[in-house]
Design a protein around this motif. Sequence first.
Motif, PDB file in Angstrom:
ATOM      1  N   ILE A  89      13.926   9.166   6.221  1.00 53.34           N
ATOM      2  CA  ILE A  89      14.847   8.917   5.614  1.00 53.34           C
ATOM      3  C   ILE A  89      14.483   9.918   4.107  1.00 53.34           C
ATOM      4  N   ALA A  90      13.343   9.993   4.304  1.00 56.83           N
ATOM      5  CA  ALA A  90      13.515  11.253   2.575  1.00 56.83           C
ATOM      6  C   ALA A  90      14.627  12.070   3.634  1.00 56.83           C
ATOM      7  N   GLU A  91      14.853  12.979   4.049  1.00 58.76           N
ATOM      8  CA  GLU A  91      15.585  13.801   4.541  1.00 58.76           C
ATOM      9  C   GLU A  91      17.301  13.283   4.825  1.00 58.76           C
ATOM     10  N   ALA A  92      17.421  12.122   4.733  1.00 61.44           N
ATOM     11  CA  ALA A  92      18.672  11.367   4.509  1.00 61.44           C
ATOM     12  C   ALA A  92      19.216  11.245   2.787  1.00 61.44           C
ATOM     13  N   ALA A 141       4.069  14.211   5.630  1.00 65.26           N
ATOM     14  CA  ALA A 141       5.455  14.110   5.522  1.00 65.26           C
ATOM     15  C   ALA A 141       5.928  13.165   4.575  1.00 65.26           C
ATOM     16  N   GLY A 142       6.778  12.565   4.352  1.00 65.44           N
ATOM     17  CA  GLY A 142       7.928  12.053   3.564  1.00 65.44           C
ATOM     18  C   GLY A 142       8.492  12.432   2.014  1.00 65.44           C
ATOM     19  N   GLY A 143       7.633  13.771   1.827  1.00 59.79           N
ATOM     20  CA  GLY A 143       8.567  13.931   0.194  1.00 59.79           C
ATOM     21  C   GLY A 143       8.390  14.854   0.095  1.00 59.79           C
ATOM     22  N   GLY A 189       0.853  -1.646   0.042  1.00 59.50           N
ATOM     23  CA  GLY A 189      -0.184   0.100   0.124  1.00 59.50           C
ATOM     24  C   GLY A 189       0.541   1.291   0.002  1.00 59.50           C
ATOM     25  N   SER A 190       2.175   0.960   0.351  1.00 58.00           N
ATOM     26  CA  SER A 190       2.476   2.707   0.150  1.00 58.00           C
ATOM     27  C   SER A 190       3.275   2.918  -1.173  1.00 58.00           C
ATOM     28  N   ILE A 191       3.580   1.493  -1.763  1.00 55.06           N
ATOM     29  CA  ILE A 191       4.295   1.437  -3.032  1.00 55.06           C
ATOM     30  C   ILE A 191       3.280   3.337  -3.793  1.00 55.06           C
ATOM     31  N   ASP A 192       2.071   3.263  -3.912  1.00 46.19           N
ATOM     32  CA  ASP A 192       1.384   4.529  -4.491  1.00 46.19           C
ATOM     33  C   ASP A 192       1.264   5.532  -3.304  1.00 46.19           C
ATOM     34  N   ILE A 193       1.349   4.972  -1.853  1.00 44.87           N
ATOM     35  CA  ILE A 193       1.820   6.584  -0.958  1.00 44.87           C
ATOM     36  C   ILE A 193       3.517   7.083  -1.603  1.00 44.87           C
ATOM     37  N   ALA A 194       4.179   6.287  -1.785  1.00 45.06           N
ATOM     38  CA  ALA A 194       5.520   7.160  -2.239  1.00 45.06           C
ATOM     39  C   ALA A 194       5.536   7.514  -3.171  1.00 45.06           C
ATOM     40  N   LEU A 195       5.078   6.851  -4.469  1.00 48.53           N
ATOM     41  CA  LEU A 195       4.580   8.037  -5.594  1.00 48.53           C
ATOM     42  C   LEU A 195       3.915   9.337  -5.947  1.00 48.53           C
ATOM     43  N   GLY A 196       2.978   9.302  -5.061  1.00 48.36           N
ATOM     44  CA  GLY A 196       2.710  10.193  -4.082  1.00 48.36           C
ATOM     45  C   GLY A 196       2.639  10.848  -3.945  1.00 48.36           C
ATOM     46  N   LYS A 197       3.861  10.940  -2.807  1.00 48.36           N
ATOM     47  CA  LYS A 197       4.568  12.487  -1.990  1.00 48.36           C
ATOM     48  C   LYS A 197       5.643  13.192  -2.563  1.00 48.36           C
ATOM     49  N   ALA A 217      12.068  15.780  -6.928  1.00 49.73           N
ATOM     50  CA  ALA A 217      11.691  14.933  -5.248  1.00 49.73           C
ATOM     51  C   ALA A 217      11.566  13.765  -5.008  1.00 49.73           C
ATOM     52  N   VAL A 218      11.854  13.954  -3.851  1.00 47.10           N
ATOM     53  CA  VAL A 218      11.960  12.044  -3.510  1.00 47.10           C
ATOM     54  C   VAL A 218      10.795  11.842  -2.348  1.00 47.10           C
ATOM     55  N   GLY A 219      10.303  10.707  -2.574  1.00 47.58           N
ATOM     56  CA  GLY A 219       8.344  10.096  -1.852  1.00 47.58           C
ATOM     57  C   GLY A 219       9.252   8.819  -1.312  1.00 47.58           C
ATOM     58  N   VAL A 220       9.187   8.899  -0.227  1.00 46.99           N
ATOM     59  CA  VAL A 220       9.618   7.802   0.896  1.00 46.99           C
ATOM     60  C   VAL A 220       7.681   7.277   1.384  1.00 46.99           C
ATOM     61  N   SER A 221       7.516   5.796   1.598  1.00 45.26           N
ATOM     62  CA  SER A 221       6.432   5.100   2.225  1.00 45.26           C
ATOM     63  C   SER A 221       6.636   3.971   3.168  1.00 45.26           C
TER      64      SER A 221
END
Lengths: 133, 133, 133, 133
Positions: free
Chosen positions: D123-126, D94-96, D48-56, D109-113
């Motif tokens: 993790i996104a900040e790293a 948060a995470g994008g 479920g976090s695939i779509d969220i990482a892409l969305g962020k 941009a980077v997105g993490v979920s």
Amino acid sequence: MITADLARKIIAAGEARANAIGVPVNIAVLDAGASLKAFGRMDGAILGSIDIALGKARTAALFGMRTEAIGEFSKPGGTSPGLEQTNGGLVVFAGGIPLKADDGQLIGAVGVSGGAVAQDLDIAEAAAATIGN
Amino acid sequence: MITADLARKIIAAGEARANAIGVPVNIAVLDAGASLKAFGRMDGAILGSIDIALGKARTAALFGMRTEAIGEFSKPGGTSPGLEQTNGGLVVFAGGIPLKADDGQLIGAVGVSGGAVAQDLDIAEAAAATIGN
Amino acid sequence: MITADLARKIIAAGEARANAIGVPVNIAVLDAGASLKAFGRMDGAILGSIDIALGKARTAALFGMRTEAIGEFSKPGGTSPGLEQTNGGLVVFAGGIPLKADDGQLIGAVGVSGGAVAQDLDIAEAAAATIGN
Amino acid sequence: MITADLARKIIAAGEARANAIGVPVNIAVLDAGASLKAFGRMDGAILGSIDIALGKARTAALFGMRTEAIGEFSKPGGTSPGLEQTNGGLVVFAGGIPLKADDGQLIGAVGVSGGAVAQDLDIAEAAAATIGN
């Protein structure tokens, strides 16, 4: 199972072949449930091919077949007209290859887009060869 | 009316035929309003056929006709080009069969996908035979 | 792995509980990749709950959590406002339960809808208990 | 510009941090046009976090802001209620993180979920720190 490490190797093998023939492409690797595992867009690859690479990999994963084999079913005079409209839209030309374990079980798929269709297939085969497919 | 008990029997009859010819399929049963009543995916049936089985049953329920009959209308040279694009997308090759009561009234539909089209039709007919269709 | 036989048993266990408390429901069983494995609509279950049962099972499979736990994240004041809008729309109230193997690995999910939310959860728990969850 | 090589380094930096804190995540890197450049799903990261990482990542790229800043605008009492419904759906927690060049220009941009929201942000900040952001 396609681990993250294996997915990276599959993409790297495809990119090596793409560099050898001089065509930048998008490469997507999905798991057996057709969920995205890894993706890479080479520098210079066209934007419209992102969705196509994802769609080829998804089509190959959903049916356990190369995308052009699905195209045989759905083409005019084929057994399954309109097949490409199912599952929210399939991509039915070459460049998507199912990935199978040594025992023949489907473990995922790779999809390549960005060059001519024959080039995409060439690169996808190099990627799939990573696991002996 | 397609009761839950009858829907299970229809699916079981389809699965028995599928086992007899050795091809794992997805089988969907819908009611006369084209709403899902029951669904079963046999072990080993391909994922891309879930949506197709549902779509065949939906197409047969919406029109009260076998899916391949809809394909005749929508094929090149047919009376209704693009028909398969209506209703959010129809599936217009064989494997969807309307279910009718003894008095001919439409009570639902069954859709089968997972094998070659001729196999899907064979299995759908075995399923529909449960109620004498 | 959720076999077709196991999926039928999970649905039957849910339906037995639904009959015991007198509320007809829809029950969906998905695999670990969130693909539909089996579905049953009991006689008298409302049509609007078909999509909700499917959505609850999908949500629980995608996140490996009960649907109401996702609701905690997405509710006003929660950590993830709008989470329910991701993945094409999630269902974030009770009635979806992940199914896990003895070693804790996610193997699928069950979703129930048709009664009051507390009833749906009660029935989903009876269904999940089939594999000791 | 985010080259393929840089995108891989950004993902690797995020994955190193994710391993350090013990939470498998999905990481997406997009270019300044909000098109996908690279993606990686760590082993064990939830689907479920695939779509969220892409969305962020998409949200951060489209607005040149961190996703939680967009959440401030769209939250109850904020200046832009319903903002999260625009652009086909944004992810506003948060995470994008937007990626900017030394001169401040937006380059992607980077997105993490996959973890708790605070972990995703960590993790996104790293990942973003790879280019000094």
